[in-house]
Design a protein around this motif. Structure first.
Motif, mmCIF file in Angstrom:
data_model
loop_
_atom_site.group_PDB
_atom_site.id
_atom_site.type_symbol
_atom_site.label_atom_id
_atom_site.label_comp_id
_atom_site.label_asym_id
_atom_site.label_seq_id
_atom_site.Cartn_x
_atom_site.Cartn_y
_atom_site.Cartn_z
ATOM 1 N N TRP A 128 0.834 -1.204 0.000
ATOM 2 C CA TRP A 128 0.000 0.000 0.000
ATOM 3 C C TRP A 128 0.866 1.252 0.000
ATOM 4 N N LEU A 129 1.926 1.229 0.806
ATOM 5 C CA LEU A 129 2.832 2.372 0.882
ATOM 6 C C LEU A 129 3.572 2.577 -0.435
ATOM 7 N N TYR A 130 3.812 1.488 -1.170
ATOM 8 C CA TYR A 130 4.492 1.588 -2.464
ATOM 9 C C TYR A 130 3.606 2.294 -3.500
ATOM 10 N N TYR A 131 2.319 1.995 -3.506
ATOM 11 C CA TYR A 131 1.405 2.602 -4.471
ATOM 12 C C TYR A 131 1.012 4.032 -4.108
ATOM 13 N N LEU A 132 1.091 4.374 -2.823
ATOM 14 C CA LEU A 132 0.622 5.672 -2.347
ATOM 15 C C LEU A 132 1.296 6.868 -3.040
ATOM 16 N N PRO A 133 2.644 6.935 -3.173
ATOM 17 C CA PRO A 133 3.265 8.121 -3.760
ATOM 18 C C PRO A 133 2.806 8.420 -5.185
ATOM 19 N N ALA A 134 2.559 7.391 -5.985
ATOM 20 C CA ALA A 134 2.129 7.614 -7.368
ATOM 21 C C ALA A 134 0.775 8.323 -7.414
ATOM 22 N N GLN A 135 -0.133 7.924 -6.531
ATOM 23 C CA GLN A 135 -1.447 8.566 -6.521
ATOM 24 C C GLN A 135 -1.374 9.979 -5.944
ATOM 25 N N LEU A 136 -0.533 10.164 -4.943
ATOM 26 C CA LEU A 136 -0.340 11.518 -4.405
ATOM 27 C C LEU A 136 0.288 12.434 -5.446
ATOM 28 N N PHE A 137 1.180 11.868 -6.266
ATOM 29 C CA PHE A 137 1.835 12.681 -7.292
ATOM 30 C C PHE A 137 0.824 13.141 -8.347
ATOM 31 N N THR A 138 -0.005 12.218 -8.853
ATOM 32 C CA THR A 138 -0.995 12.621 -9.863
ATOM 33 C C THR A 138 -2.022 13.587 -9.264
ATOM 34 N N LEU A 139 -2.345 13.396 -7.977
ATOM 35 C CA LEU A 139 -3.262 14.325 -7.312
ATOM 36 C C LEU A 139 -2.630 15.711 -7.225
ATOM 37 N N TYR A 140 -1.358 15.759 -6.844
ATOM 38 C CA TYR A 140 -0.653 17.045 -6.784
ATOM 39 C C TYR A 140 -0.616 17.716 -8.155
ATOM 40 N N LEU A 141 -0.291 16.944 -9.198
ATOM 41 C CA LEU A 141 -0.147 17.502 -10.545
ATOM 42 C C LEU A 141 -1.475 18.085 -11.032
ATOM 43 N N SER A 142 -2.557 17.375 -10.772
ATOM 44 C CA SER A 142 -3.864 17.855 -11.227
ATOM 45 C C SER A 142 -4.323 19.071 -10.435
ATOM 46 N N VAL A 143 -4.170 19.041 -9.126
ATOM 47 C CA VAL A 143 -4.612 20.166 -8.299
ATOM 48 C C VAL A 143 -3.795 21.413 -8.603
ATOM 49 N N SER A 144 -2.483 21.270 -8.769
ATOM 50 C CA SER A 144 -1.644 22.429 -9.084
ATOM 51 C C SER A 144 -2.013 23.016 -10.440
ATOM 52 N N GLY A 145 -2.350 22.154 -11.406
ATOM 53 C CA GLY A 145 -2.779 22.652 -12.708
ATOM 54 C C GLY A 145 -4.104 23.394 -12.618
ATOM 55 N N LEU A 146 -5.042 22.867 -11.830
ATOM 56 C CA LEU A 146 -6.341 23.531 -11.654
ATOM 57 C C LEU A 146 -6.185 24.882 -10.960
ATOM 58 N N LEU A 147 -5.309 24.945 -9.976
ATOM 59 C CA LEU A 147 -5.070 26.222 -9.284
ATOM 60 C C LEU A 147 -4.456 27.244 -10.224
ATOM 61 N N TYR A 148 -3.560 26.789 -11.097
ATOM 62 C CA TYR A 148 -2.946 27.702 -12.070
ATOM 63 C C TYR A 148 -4.010 28.262 -13.012
ATOM 64 N N LEU A 149 -4.891 27.406 -13.516
ATOM 65 C CA LEU A 149 -5.927 27.864 -14.438
ATOM 66 C C LEU A 149 -6.935 28.778 -13.740
ATOM 67 N N LYS A 150 -7.159 28.550 -12.457
ATOM 68 C CA LYS A 150 -8.053 29.426 -11.705
ATOM 69 C C LYS A 150 -7.467 30.826 -11.589
ATOM 70 N N LYS A 151 -6.151 30.913 -11.479
ATOM 71 C CA LYS A 151 -5.486 32.213 -11.376
ATOM 72 C C LYS A 151 -5.308 32.888 -12.731
ATOM 73 N N HIS A 152 -5.402 32.108 -13.807
ATOM 74 C CA HIS A 152 -5.207 32.655 -15.157
ATOM 75 C C HIS A 152 -6.392 32.283 -16.039
#
Length: 376
Positions: A128-152
């Protein structure tokens, strides 16, 4: 049930292969890094699905793979790293003005996690711990992209709205995949000293990749439907005479004539035709005296080198292609289904990158670049 699983696997492989084929065709026409990154992403989706399919139908392979996974999950680590890198590359191409240092740092942390977590402990929690970082990474990438588009919000054209939807899909499915992994790993998988049985397929991950496929096919189809514009360098001493109007030609203010790949003849200023080969390459090019010079540069190659040299994004390349046909902002907006404000923003970015302040200067820089061929 086995028949349904078999059909499902074939469906996924065929779907990913179709997207990969569209990417290759598109890349051959336009040579965009965005298309290359998408092609690699779906290529590794195919690899991953083939291995999962083998674990579902080949018992001997499944046992060996699961045991190998518990000690050194090299293949899955490679899949995670390559697909994550492709997602970062795609986001950098689409959101070119977004800061990239944090993405690079997050990708490095993901790599370190995938390398060191398998060395710690044994059992369900480690998996479970092995799979966790990959999902956190895609979550980070998507949320950061959404925040950028919200600001622009000014960057939200038709394609960007589609990408925003993909970011929402990625964010939601990252959480769903994490939830599914948690349930399956702790409730259905078997991790004991005498037996290891892992369910390697994630249905949530499959659904996310299917949605990626739909969006990718829609985008690639739109890209292929537009004509590939070829640009003939103007006579720097005068203007060229217009060729017969085929409905796919246009004249520049400097006298350059635009043509498509259908072999349209281009007339020099003295009325001499320069024929084009089937692949769009001209057999000759007029110099300042109206003489035909052999082996003129392939205009699409010039365009691609110019775009690479000035680090133009995919959307900026779309706009530059239309700018080179002497279209105004409204015509560009209509052609690309984007707002006037978005057009002005991209044109301004192009001007900044090329270091010009008006369109006539941009055209002059482009055709001087074509004449000099600095990449050779």
């Amino acid at each position: 049930m086995d028949i349904l699983i078999f059909i499902y696997n074939i469906f996924l492989i065929v779907l990913y292969t179709v997207v990969l084929t569209f990417c290759i065709i598109n890349y051959r026409h336009k040579k965009r890094p965005l298309t290359a990154a998408t092609a690699v992403l779906f290529l590794f989706y195919i690899f991953d699905n083939i291995i999962i399919y083998m674990t579902e139908f080949l018992d001997g392979f499944s046992v060996r793979y699961d045991l190998q996974f518990m000690s050194a999950p090299a293949f899955k680590t490679l899949i995670f790293l390559v697909t994550s890198f492709c997602l970062v590359s795609i986001q950098h191409q689409v959101l070119s003005r977004r800061p990239k240092n944090r993405d690079t740092a997050a990708l490095v942390l993901l790599g370190l996690s995938l390398l060191f977590i398998p060395t710690a402990g044994y059992g369900a929690f480690k998996v479970w711990l092995y799979y966790l970082p990959a999902q956190l990474f895609t979550l980070y990438l998507s949320v950061s992209g959404l925040l950028y588009l919200k600001k622009h919000p000014g960057e939200l054209d038709r394609e960007m709205h589609a990408y925003k939807s993909l970011l929402w899909i990625t964010a939601v499915f990252s959480l769903l995949i994490l939830a599914e992994d948690t349930i399956v790993i702790f409730s259905f998988d078997v991790y004991s000293d005498i037996m290891v049985k892992i369910n390697n397929r994630s249905l949530s991950e499959d659904m996310m990749s299917i949605l990626y496929s739909v969006y990718a096919l829609a985008y690639l189809t739109r890209q292929l439907q537009g004509p590939l514009i070829k640009i003939q360098a103007p006579d720097m001493a005068g203007s060229t005479a217009p060729a017969a109007d085929t409905g796919r030609t246009a004249m520049m203010e400097d006298g350059a004539q635009v043509m498509t790949e259908d072999g349209t003849q281009v007339m020099t200023k003295d009325g001499t035709p320069t024929s084009t080969l089937p692949d769009g390459r001209t057999q000759g090019q007029a110099d300042s005296k109206g003489q035909i010079q052999p082996d003129g540069p392939d205009s699409n190659t010039v365009f691609l080198h110019f775009a690479s040299h000035y680090q133009l994004t995919s959307r900026e390349q779309d706009i530059l292609r239309i700018l080179l046909t002497d279209k105004n902002n409204q015509e560009i907006s209509d052609a690309l289904f984007i707002s006037i404000g978005t057009v002005k923003t991209h044109v301004h970015n192009i001007f900044q990158k090329v270091n010009v302040t008006k369109r006539s200067q941009l055209l002059r820089v482009y055709f001087e670049y074509q004449k000099d061929m600095p990449w050779k």
